[in-house]
Design an enzyme around this catalytic site. Structure first.
Site, PDB file in Angstrom:
ATOM      1  N   CYS A  74       5.852   3.027  11.222  1.00 52.55           N
ATOM      2  CA  CYS A  74       5.720   3.690  12.513  1.00 52.55           C
ATOM      3  C   CYS A  74       4.271   3.762  12.965  1.00 52.55           C
ATOM      4  O   CYS A  74       3.347   3.738  12.162  1.00 52.55           O
ATOM      5  CB  CYS A  74       6.235   5.125  12.451  1.00 52.55           C
ATOM      6  SG  CYS A  74       7.949   5.261  11.980  1.00 52.55           S
ATOM      7  N   GLY A 100       5.180  -1.218  14.094  1.00 53.25           N
ATOM      8  CA  GLY A 100       6.629  -1.103  14.252  1.00 53.25           C
ATOM      9  C   GLY A 100       7.088  -1.888  15.453  1.00 53.25           C
ATOM     10  O   GLY A 100       6.584  -1.676  16.548  1.00 53.25           O
ATOM     11  N   ASN A 175       4.917   9.560  11.956  1.00 56.72           N
ATOM     12  CA  ASN A 175       4.579   8.403  11.133  1.00 56.72           C
ATOM     13  C   ASN A 175       4.529   8.878   9.690  1.00 56.72           C
ATOM     14  O   ASN A 175       3.775   9.798   9.369  1.00 56.72           O
ATOM     15  CB  ASN A 175       3.218   7.832  11.556  1.00 56.72           C
ATOM     16  CG  ASN A 175       2.765   6.656  10.696  1.00 56.72           C
ATOM     17  OD1 ASN A 175       1.585   6.377  10.606  1.00 56.72           O
ATOM     18  ND2 ASN A 175       3.693   5.961  10.058  1.00 56.72           N
ATOM     19  N   GLY A 176       5.342   8.263   8.849  1.00 60.94           N
ATOM     20  CA  GLY A 176       5.400   8.666   7.447  1.00 60.94           C
ATOM     21  C   GLY A 176       6.837   8.831   7.018  1.00 60.94           C
ATOM     22  O   GLY A 176       7.764   8.422   7.727  1.00 60.94           O
ATOM     23  N   TYR A 316      -3.570  -4.047   4.251  1.00 63.30           N
ATOM     24  CA  TYR A 316      -2.616  -4.811   5.044  1.00 63.30           C
ATOM     25  C   TYR A 316      -2.165  -4.149   6.338  1.00 63.30           C
ATOM     26  O   TYR A 316      -2.119  -4.780   7.385  1.00 63.30           O
ATOM     27  CB  TYR A 316      -1.395  -5.117   4.170  1.00 63.30           C
ATOM     28  CG  TYR A 316      -0.262  -5.796   4.883  1.00 63.30           C
ATOM     29  CD1 TYR A 316      -0.393  -7.109   5.340  1.00 63.30           C
ATOM     30  CD2 TYR A 316       0.947  -5.145   5.108  1.00 63.30           C
ATOM     31  CE1 TYR A 316       0.639  -7.743   6.007  1.00 63.30           C
ATOM     32  CE2 TYR A 316       1.989  -5.779   5.760  1.00 63.30           C
ATOM     33  CZ  TYR A 316       1.829  -7.072   6.208  1.00 63.30           C
ATOM     34  OH  TYR A 316       2.843  -7.689   6.871  1.00 63.30           O
TER      35      TYR A 316
END
Ligand code: SF4
Length: 544
Positions: A74, A100, A175-176, A316
């Site tokens: 996300c 995302g 997010n998470g 990444y």
């Protein structure tokens, strides 16, 4: 078989107030890691009393033909105090598209009502043709881009989630990933909660809704003290915007300013793209509240812990033009290549990156080793997700449509291939075979992360552990599996050096590196609660 180093092998072939619950049960299992900055004890009546201060594309991963990659799940974005806030939000989300690609949503507030639009697909696909000012009016907007995370990719899981609470409208973008959401959900359902999605994020809404504290902020803090795991949140209420990062700071969140407006985003690249000034990172465990009049309030309602931001963001996930907790992602990736070249040199003619994520590390490797850097693999930028898939027999050509060996460069050469990680290993095998088919004399694979032997439970989609190549094989066996002449991974200390540390502090690691080390910084309560979806029996793919 020649061993070059620890990770290097040659293959023969290839309740009296929220403050009163401050010492909650959410303490992570970082037993060797002292809470050096433990919050002061004392009488508190609400979050504001705790150190309260005021101060005014990447595209879908091209090689991922069979799920052989890690996905960030996300990205979040929020802006308050800007005319036409939705336009800024859409632009910011577009800059976060690499986090995302499966769905996107934006919620706005115009001072009277909330508005929300969501859809499956990229930001441009969902919002490109929309009259945004008409459909999503207001000076406050928050948005979310999503890869399918906990609960699948149905529209009802697309964020921001919204609920009308006793305190008024409440939207949340996350997010998470929470590691005890299933347990909490089970308890909430037992008490009568009716869930509308399978998202772990909805648990927070129910916890806020059922909290007994009088104000929304106190309820919100009360809810967050019950959850474990990773969360960077952007919430909206009729009073304004709340941004919050979990006590370990696993997932990133930054704050910026554009004109009189305050902006929050997962990465600094979103600030750059909208023309905002970077103010600072939201600190682990910090909650920032912004009112419609621009007033900014900071809160530290959680027990302070030693931060454990995700080190894989540097390897990444984040865009290389972002700055993560003060570190340039691009510079870190180059440094990883430098470390890799020191730790795992090879007799070769060229250094070739696997595009795009292997490029900065390959530049660093080439500069350190003195070998030429060449684009031995060319990526097509015109292969969309909807491109007609070939028959099974032509599967390999599907890879070549996206990436193709630059035959004129690699033929007859000894190649050092640089990639960011190995997940299942099938992609690495295809790349090595492609190099050999193009006439490479030798193919030496170098990986800009340690072996990924453990799954992530903090918001990154990872195959189950049994599918991870590094969980099944040692480096020597992996080298044989991908048919490389040699294979090496950067060491965990080398990775830490690349991000500016002197090495990994084994007593108190400076980052979350659980997918490499297996040392998870929080409880993994839900690992044994596999029946999550028993609670919601209408499959998400049957909901429009
Ligand atoms: Fe990042 Fe790995 Fe930790 Fe997940 S387990 S948060 S990917 S370092």
């Amino acid at each position: 078989m020649k061993v070059l180093g620890a990770n290097v092998f040659l293959a023969t072939q290839g309740k009296s107030g929220v403050g009163a619950v401050q010492e909650s049960s959410t303490a992570p299992c970082i037993s060797n890691c002292p809470d050096a900055k433990a919050a002061p004890s004392g009488k508190t009546t609400g979050p504001g009393d705790l150190n309260d201060q005021n101060d005014s594309s990447r595209d879908c991963t091209p090689w991922d033909t069979d799920g052989d990659t890690l996905h960030e799940e996300c990205g979040v974005f929020g802006v308050i105090g800007a005319k036409g806030a939705v336009n800024i939000a859409a632009l910011g989300l577009h800059a976060l598209q690499h986090r995302g690609q499966e769905a996107v949503g934006i919620t706005t507030y115009d001072g009277e009502e909330f508005y929300s639009q969501k859809g499956l697909g990229h930001v441009t696909h969902v919002f490109g043709e929309m009259d945004l000012d008409e459909v999503l009016p207001g000076q406050m907007a928050s948005g979310h881009v999503r890869y399918s995370t906990t609960g699948g990719s149905g529209l009802r899981n697309v964020q921001p989630l919204f609920a009308d609470l006793e305190t008024g409208g409440f939207s949340i973008a996350h997010n998470g990933n929470l590691t005890n959401a299933t347990k909490l959900r089970r308890e909430l359902v037992r008490d009568g909660a009716i869930f509308q999605s399978t998202s772990d994020t909805e648990v927070i809404i129910h916890l806020v809704a059922t909290s007994r504290y009088p104000t929304l902020l106190d309820r919100f803090v009360d809810a967050l003290r019950m959850v474990d795991g990773a969360y960077s949140l952007i919430c909206m209420t009729k009073e304004g915007m709340i941004a919050c990062r979990d006590p370990l700071g696993v997932r990133p969140l930054v704050m910026g300013r554009i004109g009189d407006a305050t902006v929050f985003a997962s990465e600094t690249v979103a600030l750059d793209v909208i023309g905002a000034e970077f103010i600072r990172s939201i600190e682990p465990g910090e909650l920032v509240e912004v009112g419609h009049d621009g007033t900014v309030s900071r809160h530290r309602p959680f027990t302070r812990m030693s931060p454990r931001p995700c080190i894989f963001e540097h390897v990444y996930f984040s865009r290389p033009d972002s700055v993560m907790d003060g570190r340039s992602v691009y510079a870190v990736r180059k440094e990883i290549g430098v470390e890799l070249a020191k730790e795992a040199p090879a007799e070769a003619d060229l250094v070739v990156p696997v595009p795009d994520s292997g490029v900065p590390a390959a530049i660093g490797y080439a500069q350190q080793s003195g070998l030429p850097f060449e684009l031995g693999i060319i990526r097509s930028h015109y292969v969309g997700r909807t491109f007609i898939q070939p028959s099974d027999g032509a599967r390999h050509s599907g890879v070549k449509r996206k990436h193709n060996a630059n035959r004129a460069i690699v033929k007859g050469k000894r190649i050092i291939l640089i990639d960011d990680s190995i997940v299942r290993g099938t992609t690495s095998l295809k790349i090595v075979e492609m190099m050999r088919d193009a006439g490479a004399a030798e193919v030496h694979m170098r990986i800009a992360s340690p072996p990924t032997g453990h799954s992530c439970f903090y918001g990154v989609d990872t195959p189950e552990r049994s599918k991870l190549l590094a969980a099944k094989m040692d480096v020597e066996e992996m080298a044989r599996f991908i048919k490389a002449d040699s294979l090496a991974f950067v060491s965990i200390d080398g990775l830490y050096r690349a991000v500016g540390e002197s090495g990994r502090d084994s007593n108190c690691p400076q980052f979350c590196d659980a997918c490499f080390s297996g040392e998870y910084p929080t409880e993994l309560t839900d690992l044994n609660e596999r029946e999550a979806h028993d609670l919601l029996t209408l499959p998400v793919n049957r909901v429009a």
